[in-house]
Design an enzyme around this catalytic site. Structure first.
Site, mmCIF file in Angstrom:
data_model
loop_
_atom_site.group_PDB
_atom_site.id
_atom_site.type_symbol
_atom_site.label_atom_id
_atom_site.label_comp_id
_atom_site.label_asym_id
_atom_site.label_seq_id
_atom_site.Cartn_x
_atom_site.Cartn_y
_atom_site.Cartn_z
ATOM 1 N N ILE A 144 4.631 -1.182 3.241
ATOM 2 C CA ILE A 144 4.544 0.224 2.903
ATOM 3 C C ILE A 144 5.341 0.504 1.628
ATOM 4 C CG2 ILE A 144 4.803 2.587 3.729
ATOM 5 C CD1 ILE A 144 2.874 0.716 5.330
ATOM 6 N N LYS A 145 4.637 0.984 0.627
ATOM 7 C CA LYS A 145 5.244 1.259 -0.674
ATOM 8 C C LYS A 145 5.695 2.715 -0.709
ATOM 9 C CE LYS A 145 4.177 0.156 -5.523
ATOM 10 N NZ LYS A 145 3.079 -0.248 -6.421
ATOM 11 N N VAL A 146 6.974 2.921 -1.013
ATOM 12 C CA VAL A 146 7.608 4.240 -0.910
ATOM 13 C C VAL A 146 8.365 4.537 -2.205
ATOM 14 C CG1 VAL A 146 9.324 5.576 0.363
ATOM 15 C CG2 VAL A 146 7.859 3.971 1.592
ATOM 16 N N ALA B 197 0.862 -1.182 0.000
ATOM 17 C CA ALA B 197 0.000 0.000 0.000
ATOM 18 C C ALA B 197 0.898 1.230 0.000
ATOM 19 C CB ALA B 197 -0.911 -0.008 1.224
#
Length: 214
Positions: free
Chosen positions: A82-84, A56
């Protein structure tokens, strides 16, 4: 090689999940926007039945807000990743998430140098966008090979998650080059089953089976 689906379409996800082939999901704001639903609501529903990693993406571009958003997303379920984005502020956020034991997927990777920085920051996954590189005249598949060699040279545990996969040849080639995972749209997943000899062989099988009694 782990198989992820790049979608937020619940019906598509359930189809692949029911086959027992699904290892995880990647999403992004653009994909979820198409559903017309609340971002966190979609992530929560996916995590209710997909037990593998579910990426996400944070919406902010500064580290402080990325961390705030990431902590909120991580609270949805234990398997949220966590997509960064691969920018300096993103790398700062990855270091912080790693220190807290939160999994990350560093996205928008287009060079081996970028992938090395993500690994040094402790990223769980790195997402090289092979199709987008091909679109502008670069060899996206060669990037997978370069990252694999660098990670193996130094024992980095960051997993290579091949992204922007456009067709079955990409799928096969990233497997040959040692990608740990691949994420594909549902349409590409369906194409993996297709071959004219499979179709003709099945048609003959069905025709011959009509001549038999059970």
């Amino acid at each position: 090689m782990n198989l992820f689906l790049d979608t937020a379409d619940i019906a598509e996800i359930k189809k692949v999940h029911e086959m027992g082939l699904l290892d995880g999901i990647t999403t992004n704001p653009s994909i979820i926007a198409k559903s017309g639903r609340k971002f966190t609501e979609v992530i929560k529903e996916i995590c209710s039945f997909v037990k593998g990693p579910v990426s996400a993406e944070v919406l902010a571009t500064d580290a402080k807000t990325m961390i705030k958003e990431g902590l909120e997303l991580a609270a949805i379920a234990e398997n949220v990743v966590i997509k960064v984005p691969l920018i300096p502020e993103g790398i700062k956020a990855v270091v912080e998430f790693t220190s807290k034991g939160i999994s990350t997927n560093v996205t928008l990777c287009f060079t081996a140098n970028q992938a090395l920085l993500a690994a040094k920051a402790g990223a769980t996954f790195i997402s090289p966008f092979i199709g987008r590189l091909d679109d502008v005249g670069y060899d996206g598949l060669e990037l997978i090979s370069e990252i694999r060699e660098i990670y193996d040279n130094y024992g980095y545990e960051t997993q290579i998650l091949a992204a922007s996969v456009r067709h079955p040849i990409h799928f096969k080639e990233v497997a040959l080059r040692g990608a740990d995972c691949v994420t594909i749209p549902y349409g590409v997943f369906e194409m993996l089953f297709k071959h004219p000899l499979t179709d003709s062989g099945l048609a003959k099988f069905i025709e011959d089976s009509k001549k038999l009694t059970w």
